[in-house]
Structures are given as structure tokens and as C-alpha cells.
Design a protein around this motif. Sequence first.
Motif, mmCIF file in Angstrom:
data_model
loop_
_atom_site.group_PDB
_atom_site.id
_atom_site.type_symbol
_atom_site.label_atom_id
_atom_site.label_comp_id
_atom_site.label_asym_id
_atom_site.label_seq_id
_atom_site.Cartn_x
_atom_site.Cartn_y
_atom_site.Cartn_z
ATOM 1 N N VAL A 192 45.424 35.504 44.371
ATOM 2 C CA VAL A 192 44.998 34.286 43.693
ATOM 3 C C VAL A 192 44.288 33.394 44.706
ATOM 4 N N LEU A 193 43.046 33.041 44.433
ATOM 5 C CA LEU A 193 42.305 32.112 45.278
ATOM 6 C C LEU A 193 42.526 30.699 44.767
ATOM 7 N N ALA A 194 43.055 29.842 45.633
ATOM 8 C CA ALA A 194 43.237 28.437 45.293
ATOM 9 C C ALA A 194 42.007 27.672 45.784
ATOM 10 N N VAL A 195 41.189 27.208 44.860
ATOM 11 C CA VAL A 195 39.943 26.535 45.217
ATOM 12 C C VAL A 195 40.000 25.091 44.729
ATOM 13 N N HIS A 196 39.199 24.241 45.363
ATOM 14 C CA HIS A 196 39.258 22.818 45.020
ATOM 15 C C HIS A 196 38.813 22.570 43.592
ATOM 16 N N ASP A 202 29.536 29.446 40.414
ATOM 17 C CA ASP A 202 28.752 30.643 40.702
ATOM 18 C C ASP A 202 29.014 31.141 42.126
ATOM 19 N N THR A 203 29.123 30.207 43.076
ATOM 20 C CA THR A 203 29.373 30.581 44.466
ATOM 21 C C THR A 203 30.735 31.244 44.612
ATOM 22 N N ILE A 204 31.753 30.673 43.966
ATOM 23 C CA ILE A 204 33.091 31.257 44.038
ATOM 24 C C ILE A 204 33.116 32.625 43.354
ATOM 25 N N LEU A 206 41.525 28.497 49.564
ATOM 26 C CA LEU A 206 40.118 28.500 49.976
ATOM 27 C C LEU A 206 39.766 27.064 50.368
ATOM 28 N N LEU A 207 40.320 26.665 51.514
ATOM 29 C CA LEU A 207 40.188 25.288 51.997
ATOM 30 C C LEU A 207 39.851 25.319 53.477
ATOM 31 N N LEU A 208 38.882 24.510 53.875
ATOM 32 C CA LEU A 208 38.485 24.443 55.281
ATOM 33 C C LEU A 208 39.273 23.396 56.054
ATOM 34 N N GLY A 209 39.935 22.492 55.355
ATOM 35 C CA GLY A 209 40.701 21.437 56.006
ATOM 36 C C GLY A 209 42.180 21.580 55.765
ATOM 37 N N LEU A 261 52.385 32.074 49.969
ATOM 38 C CA LEU A 261 51.296 31.133 50.219
ATOM 39 C C LEU A 261 50.832 31.323 51.653
ATOM 40 N N THR A 262 49.572 31.687 51.835
ATOM 41 C CA THR A 262 49.052 31.986 53.172
ATOM 42 C C THR A 262 48.464 30.733 53.809
ATOM 43 N N ALA A 263 48.069 30.863 55.060
ATOM 44 C CA ALA A 263 47.293 29.816 55.711
ATOM 45 C C ALA A 263 45.936 29.704 55.034
ATOM 46 N N GLY A 264 45.292 28.535 55.207
ATOM 47 C CA GLY A 264 43.938 28.354 54.702
ATOM 48 C C GLY A 264 42.911 28.925 55.661
ATOM 49 N N LEU A 265 41.734 28.358 55.665
ATOM 50 C CA LEU A 265 40.630 28.869 56.478
ATOM 51 C C LEU A 265 40.343 28.007 57.697
ATOM 52 N N SER A 266 41.077 26.926 57.861
ATOM 53 C CA SER A 266 40.796 25.935 58.891
ATOM 54 C C SER A 266 40.815 26.521 60.293
ATOM 55 N N GLY A 267 39.741 26.283 61.039
ATOM 56 C CA GLY A 267 39.689 26.643 62.447
ATOM 57 C C GLY A 267 39.480 28.108 62.749
#
Length: 285
Positions: A5-9, A18-20, A103-106, A131-137
Motif C-alpha cells: 500500500v502506497l501512502a501518498v499525500h 497520473d504521476t502516482i 511516499l513522503l520526502l519529509g 509501516l516502513t520508513a519514508g523516502l527522506s534522505g
Amino acid sequence: MPQLVLAVHGSADPEAADTIARLAALITGLGGIQPLIGHLDVQRPSLADVLTRLSGDGLGRGLEQGLDLGPFEAPYANPYPDPYAAPYAGPERAGRGAVVVPLLLGDGYHRHIDLPATVAAARADGLECALTAGLSGEVAVAFSLYERLRAAERRAGGKADAIVLASAGSGRPGGTDGAVRAARQLRQLLGGERGPVPVRAAYCSSTGPDAPAVPEMIERLRVSGHRRIALATHLLAPGRFTRALAGTDGAWAVSAPLADHPRLAHLVLRRYTAGRLALTPGLAA
């Protein structure tokens, strides 16, 4: 297999969806698993809706009962093939459990407050959920930024003499750490190619004196004598922030958002694998 499951804003901009969808198709083509999309704001289905459906109906049936999955019939063309990946043979059937990849950069409110609360509620309803880590860093984010920036420079007809890494911003302590780290990583990548070049983090939603707004940072660099100032878009999908960046005075080039970059699809799959192992520890033996 547990359901990815992708958690997107979420965004009201159709281009964001479309991008997602392109990212999801990349993930399916690379990993043979079809993700579900759960939104944290604005769009439906919400993440809570997706997890409630999965906990109530079973993961195998969740794909068949009204969740809008997007156009995943064919894998998206991948210019960065993984030589160790199995050939795509169609999406695998989900089994018990779910792995939620933010799917979060912050690391702001969504990552630390409402996302864990939503996952905790799903667990209380009986769903095995990691629940995994996000994409930050992550280094994959830095390489994606670099490649999107180089494409923007080619369109502009040269190389930038200064870079503003344009991130969303966060009022939470530590919420902009991922942007600061991405700016440092991007500076290292560019330095190896062209020598020292200033790379400064700035924010679409400024949160104080230590978090300058994008136009303010551009002006600082112009005062320092820089003229080819490029914006490295540290955002995932089109929306009001990307529209604002495109119209920013003094921006010589603006790179595209990142979500549908193949490197991020690989990163999501690595996150999924880690979450899958957390749900079924015997697999790691």
C-alpha cells in the motif's frame, strides 16, 4: 504475499494522480506486485479506507471490490533495469497482511502523527500491517534529483551556476532534515561532475528564519553574483507548489517532480521487502 500500500499525500491536480499511477505501474513491472494507493489528504480512497477494506474483506478480495487502482495493465518502460529482478509475469496475488510505504520526502506531521495512528487502527481491527520508513534522505532520492536536474539543464541549454533545492517545508522539528540532507547529497554529486557549486535548500511553505522561501534564496544567490540559478524540485508530484516554482522570478531552469522516477520505484520495492520480512520473520532466516 502481503499487499503493498502506497501512502501518498493526495492532490486536487489530476497530473498528480497520473504521476502516482506511473510510479505504481513501474513498481508492478519491476516487482510483479500491484500496489494499492491510500491518500492522506484531498483524494479518495483514503489510507484508512484502503486498510479498513483490507482488514474487513481480506487482502485477496480487496483488489476486486471497488478500490480504484489506476491503469496498471502493462508495466511502465524502465530505463534502469535491475539485472537481478525476475521477469515480469503479471501482478502477484496478495496474501495476508499489508505493508504501508509512505511516499513522503519529509518527516513532518503525516509521517509521525496521522500515518502511525491510521496503521495502529488497522492493526486493532486485526490487519497484520507493517509501516516502513519514508523516502527522506535516501541516496536514491538524491540521484533522482540529480538526473531530473541534468535533464532541466539540457532543456535550458547549459549548466547552472547555483542550485536551489525546492522542498515543501514543515513546521515540525526535524521535518526538513530530509531536504537538508538531499541538498548536501546533490552538492556532492554535482561537485564530482563540475567542481564546487552552491546547493541551498529552500521551501515552498516557509517556516521561519532557518527555512528560507524559494524566492528569498534565489535573491540571495543573485546578490552573490549567480545568474543561472536552477530549481531542483524536491517534490513528488505536480500541484500548487510545482506551479508556483514554474513561475518563480529568477529561476533559470526548473526540474520535474520525482515520483515517477525509476529509482524511486526500486526504493519503494526495497521498503516493501523490509516490511514483508518484518511481517514474516521466518523469511529472513
